[in-house]
Design a protein around this motif. Sequence first.
Motif, mmCIF file in Angstrom:
data_model
loop_
_atom_site.group_PDB
_atom_site.id
_atom_site.type_symbol
_atom_site.label_atom_id
_atom_site.label_comp_id
_atom_site.label_asym_id
_atom_site.label_seq_id
_atom_site.Cartn_x
_atom_site.Cartn_y
_atom_site.Cartn_z
ATOM 1 N N SER A 135 0.828 -1.215 0.000
ATOM 2 C CA SER A 135 0.000 0.000 0.000
ATOM 3 C C SER A 135 0.858 1.260 0.000
ATOM 4 N N SER A 136 2.052 1.174 0.600
ATOM 5 C CA SER A 136 2.915 2.360 0.677
ATOM 6 C C SER A 136 3.409 2.796 -0.701
ATOM 7 N N PHE A 137 3.383 1.918 -1.698
ATOM 8 C CA PHE A 137 3.774 2.306 -3.047
ATOM 9 C C PHE A 137 2.768 3.293 -3.646
ATOM 10 N N PHE A 138 1.555 3.286 -3.112
ATOM 11 C CA PHE A 138 0.522 4.190 -3.609
ATOM 12 C C PHE A 138 0.266 5.352 -2.653
ATOM 13 N N GLU A 139 0.682 5.192 -1.410
ATOM 14 C CA GLU A 139 0.469 6.235 -0.414
ATOM 15 C C GLU A 139 1.656 6.275 0.528
#
Length: 955
Positions: free
Chosen positions: A570-574
């Motif tokens: 998820s951190s790749f998008f946020e």
Amino acid sequence: VLMGIVLHAVYMMSIFDIYFKSPIVHGIDPVTPRITPPAERLVLFIADGLRADKFFELDTVKKPRAPFLRSIIYEKGCWGVSHARPPTESRPGHVAIIAGFYEDPSAVTKGWKANPVEFDSVFNRSRHTYAFGSPDILPIFCGGLNHCSWSSYPHEYEDFATDASFLDEWSFDHFRGLLNKSNKDHVLKQLLHQDKLVIFLHLLGCDTNGHAHRPYSSIYLNNVKVVDKGVDETYNLIEEYFKDNRTAYIFTADHGMSDKGSHGDGHPTNTDTPLVAWGAGIQKPRLATSESSTDIGLRFVDEHRHDMPTPPAWDLKSIERVDVNQADIAPLMTTLLGLPSPLNSVGSLPMEYLNLNKEEQAEAAFANAKQILNQFLRKSQLKQSRSLHFRPFGPLTRHHIFVEEIEKLISSRQYEAALHSTQDLITLSLAGLHYFQTYDWFALMTTITMGYLGWMVYVILHVLKCYTSFLATPYETRLKTGANDVRNKRVRIFGGLLMVLFSVILLIERSPPLYHIYLGVAIFLWTAIFSDSSFIQALWRALQLSRLILIAKLMAMCIVSFLILELLVSSFFERRIYSGVFLIAGIVGAVVVSCNTPGLSMVPAFVWASCWFISGFTLMPAEIPDHTQLVVFSGIILVVIAISVRSFDCMLPKQDPWHRIISGLKHKRGVSWRLFISQIILVILSSAMVWISTTYRAQRRQLLLFHQLINWFLAGFSMVLPLFSSHRLLDRLSSIFLGFGPAFLLLSIGYEALFYSALAIVLISWILVECAILYLPFSKTQGVGLPDQNTVDKEDTRQRNHRFLRLSDVRIALCFLILINVAFFGTGNVASIASFEISSVYRFITIFNPFIMAALLLFKLFIPFILVTCAFSAITNLAKLPRLGCYFMVLLFSDVMTIHFFFLVRNTGSWMEIGNSISHFGIMSAQVVFILLLFAITNIYTKDIQTGLSSHKEV
């Protein structure tokens, strides 16, 4: 390791066989509509980058920006919004309008610059086409056509520093010149008076001005007026020249323009484009009624509803509005000229725009439906000819019945029923095209997933056998006696036969060579797993005999690890996720150190503060603003941190547990302070050179060669000095921190320089937390800063320098993976503007050299990774962990993320969204090499680090 590299390299290519296959097929029969063409010629105006709202809305004094085209809407034609599908870029927009299909996903292999597969278009079908406009667009459609005459201006005309409306005037003027020339050229005049003629005027001004000045600027808005005036003059010129009222006109745009002066994504400002049609064969204006909005709930390709209201600012609510999908314009143009639709068109004929009787409407719609059906039948034929077990598309297995039914309805003059049936046939044909486009997806994705899962199981078994204490004597005895040799041999033979069988099937189906490799790798891995059945059985028996608490710990560790990995995905998008992670990590780390530290200590507070400090960086924008003072200040912070770490190391009492762990039992005060001071001086000089170099640039003065040589020397020489520093843990790490500092400072332009220091103190905190977990509990009970040495010796029967891995060591691998990602996202990433801010390299080179500049930018991104890996190496040294075993654990976790990203790859959306999805999958797939490379580089700096444990004579 080699097997992992091969697997990831091969499977990285699989996304191009799954997601990025071209939808274009050849060998389709054209379908000519059985109607009298309502127009002999068609004029297509495409205003590149023209937003629908800026075109339709009234200006500040309540007057239309495009008075001529508004008069057309009220008096002569039909209007609406043409909905573009992302990527909202010039090439795919023009392809949708002129060829009738949306972005060819295989264009990713051409860098989105060209369609890799030849395609049909309205221009191909025309008797002759005349085109004027941009050199970037015209060659796509006219480059290889003998019956297309085109002219474009030089690339140099596309100047963002000027008002680009003159580009539109160029197109209008050259078309006017064509008509004037025909008055003296009888051959040209004869060509112009042929039927099925297409005239295309590409108007680039709005796009260029939108990029340069933004779409709300006076220059952009004035360009709309220039376009309207040019269309007005061209219309009058054509009507006066031909004098037969047999010309149809279509005015539209390929995409819109965001308020920031960009386009590409699915925002309404980019997808909503104007559409105005008038002339021969076009419906006259009709008053809007409450029944005008039909198909409530349905959506266009940009996900906008069919019943979207007309904004009051447009002042067009009284006139019926007919919205279309962008690809629908292609069959509209061919129907007006009586031509077959482009062979690969997926557009549905917008009947509301046509002034045809009911019979002609039914015939035109039927031709449109048969053309899309022919695409479906061709794809079905190609797939069936190459499949041993063909799975047809169920709803159209009896497609001929649909065709016969529509023929009967038209013959019996039931035109309304025929129109409904043709729409149903179009819907089913489009669904069938999607079915065959994704026909192999399930098999391929299953194969790739099984390959990844097989690799992960294979790695787990390898780690258990080689890096843990699980290998018991009875199992080793069975291996030596060869009790399971026969069974293992049968498994290998079966795997080989299975591989041969599937290869033969793939050969018969004429599948690409990579399909054989995908399947072969998966079968090989699972064969290798099952051929080691005795170990798997021993592992299963061990689990059955284990205590319930151990199984519960194993399950909890798996669940927590999976949740953390999903958080990393998820951190790749946020990026902001990391802020929350470090806020929690600061509290947890401080509590862990407090519980394991004897007496009072400032270490827990340091851990908490360091984690909270770095949490702010992922909240900052990826586009880093210039801030030279902050870069210089970061150099001072860097020096302060290094002095603090060295002071902490030297001021600890000999009997302090922290000293025994970090510095060793023999405390040597005679460290090389000269080297340490030299590194500090280099950092200070680098900060000074940052100020001097930036000042020269600000004054628009050429950076002196002498300055550049100093910067190169400071960056290069400082990276060599850590090799000569003390072997003690904190001495070496602080030296590495100072060694890469000058290079990073000289390559920084803003807050990322401060991130370097923040990352360094977090890494120190990580080391302190691991020390507290691994060793300090023993100091409370044994009075020593070391674990039970007898335990270490009993465990380590194979390797003198390393102990076996335990379940709790998963924590270290996960922390490493988190910190590697933080190093990647802390100041942006390789897909962000920040990472490739060209001004980052101006202190080293000012003359454009793409290779050196790219190398410097990538090195800047690489430095934080080196710091993280050095800290990880220090921890593996402290914990006596086998580095290769840890590498496999990290690789195992990264592959969990790789599988997730494999299913998140996109072949629709903006080019940025598609490119980012490919990048995410590629980045995780490359971890197998990237982490190995990091280990190799950092091993140069960390291989001889000594700690309290490594200096103890008993170990």
